[in-house]
Design a protein around this motif. Structure first.
Motif, PDB file in Angstrom:
ATOM      1  N   ILE A   1       0.833  -1.204   0.000  1.00 11.28           N
ATOM      2  CA  ILE A   1       0.000   0.000   0.000  1.00 11.28           C
ATOM      3  C   ILE A   1       0.868   1.253   0.000  1.00 11.28           C
ATOM      4  CG2 ILE A   1      -1.594   1.362   1.420  1.00 11.28           C
ATOM      5  CD1 ILE A   1      -2.792  -1.363   2.343  1.00 11.28           C
ATOM      6  N   LEU A   2       1.822   1.308   0.912  1.00  6.96           N
ATOM      7  CA  LEU A   2       2.656   2.503   1.029  1.00  6.96           C
ATOM      8  C   LEU A   2       3.549   2.696  -0.196  1.00  6.96           C
ATOM      9  CD1 LEU A   2       3.607   2.303   4.811  1.00  6.96           C
ATOM     10  CD2 LEU A   2       1.839   3.700   3.732  1.00  6.96           C
ATOM     11  N   GLN A   3       4.034   1.605  -0.761  1.00  7.12           N
ATOM     12  CA  GLN A   3       4.844   1.716  -1.975  1.00  7.12           C
ATOM     13  C   GLN A   3       4.026   2.282  -3.126  1.00  7.12           C
ATOM     14  OE1 GLN A   3       6.392  -2.231  -2.578  1.00  7.12           O
ATOM     15  NE2 GLN A   3       7.825  -2.085  -0.865  1.00  7.12           N
ATOM     16  N   ARG A   4       2.812   1.788  -3.286  1.00  7.47           N
ATOM     17  CA  ARG A   4       1.961   2.243  -4.383  1.00  7.47           C
ATOM     18  C   ARG A   4       1.561   3.712  -4.222  1.00  7.47           C
ATOM     19  NH1 ARG A   4      -0.764  -1.913  -7.421  1.00  7.47           N
ATOM     20  NH2 ARG A   4       0.139  -3.948  -6.941  1.00  7.47           N
ATOM     21  N   LEU A   5       1.530   4.181  -2.977  1.00  6.72           N
ATOM     22  CA  LEU A   5       1.168   5.570  -2.715  1.00  6.72           C
ATOM     23  C   LEU A   5       2.399   6.474  -2.584  1.00  6.72           C
ATOM     24  CD1 LEU A   5      -1.691   4.960  -0.122  1.00  6.72           C
ATOM     25  CD2 LEU A   5      -1.946   5.701  -2.497  1.00  6.72           C
ATOM     26  N   ASN A   6       3.579   5.909  -2.882  1.00  2.17           N
ATOM     27  CA  ASN A   6       4.835   6.664  -2.755  1.00  2.17           C
ATOM     28  C   ASN A   6       4.980   7.259  -1.356  1.00  2.17           C
ATOM     29  OD1 ASN A   6       5.656   6.278  -5.514  1.00  2.17           O
ATOM     30  ND2 ASN A   6       4.127   7.806  -6.102  1.00  2.17           N
ATOM     31  N   ALA A   7       4.663   6.436  -0.350  1.00  5.72           N
ATOM     32  CA  ALA A   7       4.631   6.931   1.026  1.00  5.72           C
ATOM     33  C   ALA A   7       5.458   6.071   1.975  1.00  5.72           C
ATOM     34  CB  ALA A   7       3.181   6.990   1.511  1.00  5.72           C
ATOM     35  N   THR A   8       6.471   5.397   1.467  1.00  9.74           N
ATOM     36  CA  THR A   8       7.254   4.505   2.327  1.00  9.74           C
ATOM     37  C   THR A   8       8.033   5.261   3.401  1.00  9.74           C
ATOM     38  OG1 THR A   8       9.032   4.540   0.684  1.00  9.74           O
ATOM     39  CG2 THR A   8       7.485   2.696   0.583  1.00  9.74           C
ATOM     40  N   CYS A   9       8.287   6.552   3.177  1.00 10.78           N
ATOM     41  CA  CYS A   9       9.046   7.342   4.157  1.00 10.78           C
ATOM     42  C   CYS A   9       8.166   8.360   4.889  1.00 10.78           C
ATOM     43  CB  CYS A   9      10.197   8.068   3.464  1.00 10.78           C
ATOM     44  SG  CYS A   9      11.409   6.965   2.711  1.00 10.78           S
ATOM     45  N   LEU A  10       6.862   8.249   4.715  1.00 15.96           N
ATOM     46  CA  LEU A  10       5.964   9.258   5.279  1.00 15.96           C
ATOM     47  C   LEU A  10       5.822   9.137   6.794  1.00 15.96           C
ATOM     48  CD1 LEU A  10       4.049  11.595   4.530  1.00 15.96           C
ATOM     49  CD2 LEU A  10       2.213   9.905   4.285  1.00 15.96           C
ATOM     50  N   PHE A  11       5.903   7.908   7.315  1.00 21.35           N
ATOM     51  CA  PHE A  11       5.638   7.669   8.732  1.00 21.35           C
ATOM     52  C   PHE A  11       6.904   7.246   9.470  1.00 21.35           C
ATOM     53  CE2 PHE A  11       1.792   6.717   6.295  1.00 21.35           C
ATOM     54  CZ  PHE A  11       0.931   7.656   6.849  1.00 21.35           C
ATOM     55  N   ASP A  12       6.979   7.617  10.736  1.00 17.04           N
ATOM     56  CA  ASP A  12       8.133   7.248  11.556  1.00 17.04           C
ATOM     57  C   ASP A  12       8.115   5.779  11.935  1.00 17.04           C
ATOM     58  OD1 ASP A  12       9.301   9.935  11.831  1.00 17.04           O
ATOM     59  OD2 ASP A  12       7.454  10.383  12.920  1.00 17.04           O
ATOM     60  N   VAL A  13       6.934   5.205  12.032  1.00 12.39           N
ATOM     61  CA  VAL A  13       6.811   3.786  12.353  1.00 12.39           C
ATOM     62  C   VAL A  13       5.492   3.269  11.782  1.00 12.39           C
ATOM     63  CG1 VAL A  13       5.643   4.152  14.579  1.00 12.39           C
ATOM     64  CG2 VAL A  13       6.978   2.084  14.215  1.00 12.39           C
ATOM     65  N   VAL A  14       5.514   2.021  11.314  1.00 13.35           N
ATOM     66  CA  VAL A  14       4.295   1.336  10.883  1.00 13.35           C
ATOM     67  C   VAL A  14       4.308  -0.045  11.526  1.00 13.35           C
ATOM     68  CG1 VAL A  14       2.894   0.506   8.963  1.00 13.35           C
ATOM     69  CG2 VAL A  14       4.314   2.548   8.665  1.00 13.35           C
ATOM     70  N   VAL A  15       3.251  -0.355  12.262  1.00 10.63           N
ATOM     71  CA  VAL A  15       3.172  -1.625  12.981  1.00 10.63           C
ATOM     72  C   VAL A  15       1.920  -2.371  12.537  1.00 10.63           C
ATOM     73  CG1 VAL A  15       2.870  -2.707  15.242  1.00 10.63           C
ATOM     74  CG2 VAL A  15       4.442  -0.786  14.984  1.00 10.63           C
ATOM     75  N   GLY A  16       2.108  -3.624  12.117  1.00 13.93           N
ATOM     76  CA  GLY A  16       0.993  -4.485  11.745  1.00 13.93           C
ATOM     77  C   GLY A  16       0.897  -5.674  12.676  1.00 13.93           C
ATOM     78  N   THR A  17      -0.023  -6.568  12.373  1.00 15.55           N
ATOM     79  CA  THR A  17      -0.280  -7.685  13.282  1.00 15.55           C
ATOM     80  C   THR A  17       0.892  -8.644  13.397  1.00 15.55           C
ATOM     81  OG1 THR A  17      -1.349  -8.865  11.455  1.00 15.55           O
ATOM     82  CG2 THR A  17      -2.771  -7.640  12.945  1.00 15.55           C
ATOM     83  N   ASP A  18       1.731  -8.717  12.360  1.00 17.73           N
ATOM     84  CA  ASP A  18       2.846  -9.654  12.447  1.00 17.73           C
ATOM     85  C   ASP A  18       4.042  -9.076  13.200  1.00 17.73           C
ATOM     86  OD1 ASP A  18       2.852  -7.972  10.247  1.00 17.73           O
ATOM     87  OD2 ASP A  18       3.309  -9.534   8.790  1.00 17.73           O
TER      88      ASP A  18
END
Length: 223
Positions: free
Chosen positions: A132-149
């Motif tokens: 999702i973030l790659q497709r939105l060109n947003a891989t560096c937008l957030f300081d941290v991204v945490v998912g269920t894994d």
């Protein structure tokens, strides 16, 4: 003082086509015509039968093969079910009309200008949210991204909130969480000790909790 703002992902920061519509588009690629209504009913039935969060934690992306396979069976599709289910996962984001809500980039920029840390806590798997973030060109937008894994827990479990806060080195009382689900996002964040806002972009909330309609309104709550 708010030192970090954390967001849910789907329905809060990003919007997509409706799930039955995405499913319908992909089936059409393989020459299978099924109505939106039929897929909607099959999907709703599967939501009642499957624990999505627990399934993702246990099986990873293989969970979605099982889930999609069951939808296909409910639609009366009997041949090459597993292969078709795998292809649905592979083609999902190509057919999802993936986009940020219009207020996201400005809101995140406003927070960063004030040196407030920004992150995402999602019940999605890393493979999905990275796409999702790659497709939105947003891989560096957030300081941290945490998912269920990341910690083998899902919202509203306190541990997934603490996992993100530990990465940011921020105490719960110094963080605000914004999400669109009353139980998993709003109440989950409050129980973990964070401040919380429910974003209700469609005006469906009855005013029982602190609610905003846009991320611009969120900025009024930052002190």
């Amino acid at each position: 003082m708010i030192r970090a703002v954390l967001f849910d992902l789907g329905g809060t920061l990003i919007e997509t086509a409706e799930i039955p519509e995405i499913f319908r588009r992909i089936l059409k690629v393989f020459g299978i015509t099924v109505s939106y209504e039929e897929i909607f009913n099959a999907h709703e039935a599967c939501k009642k039968e499957f624990d999505v969060a627990a399934g993702q934690i246990k099986l990873g992306m293989e969970f979605w093969t099982e889930y999609n396979s069951e939808i296909l069976r409910k639609l009366g599709i009997k041949h090459n079910v597993k292969t078709l289910a795998e292809n649905i996962s592979k083609l999902w984001w190509d057919n999802a009309d993936l986009r940020f809500y219009p207020d996201v980039i400005d809101a995140v920029g406003w927070l960063k200008d004030r040196e407030i840390k920004v992150g995402v806590i999602t019940n999605a798997l890393k493979e999905d949210y990275e796409q999702i973030l790659q497709r939105l060109n947003a891989t560096c937008l957030f300081d941290v991204v945490v998912g269920t894994d990341a910690c083998k827990k899902a919202k509203p479990n306190r541990q997934i909130f603490m996992c993100a806060l530990d990465m940011l080195d921020v105490k719960p009382e110094d963080a605000l969480f914004v999400g669109n689900d009353l139980e998993t996002d709003y109440h989950g964040a409050l129980k973990a000790g964070l401040k919380a806002l429910l974003i209700d972009r469609d005006g469906k909330n009855k005013g029982e909790v602190e609610t905003i309609a846009t991320l611009k309104e969120m900025l009024l709550h930052i002190r």
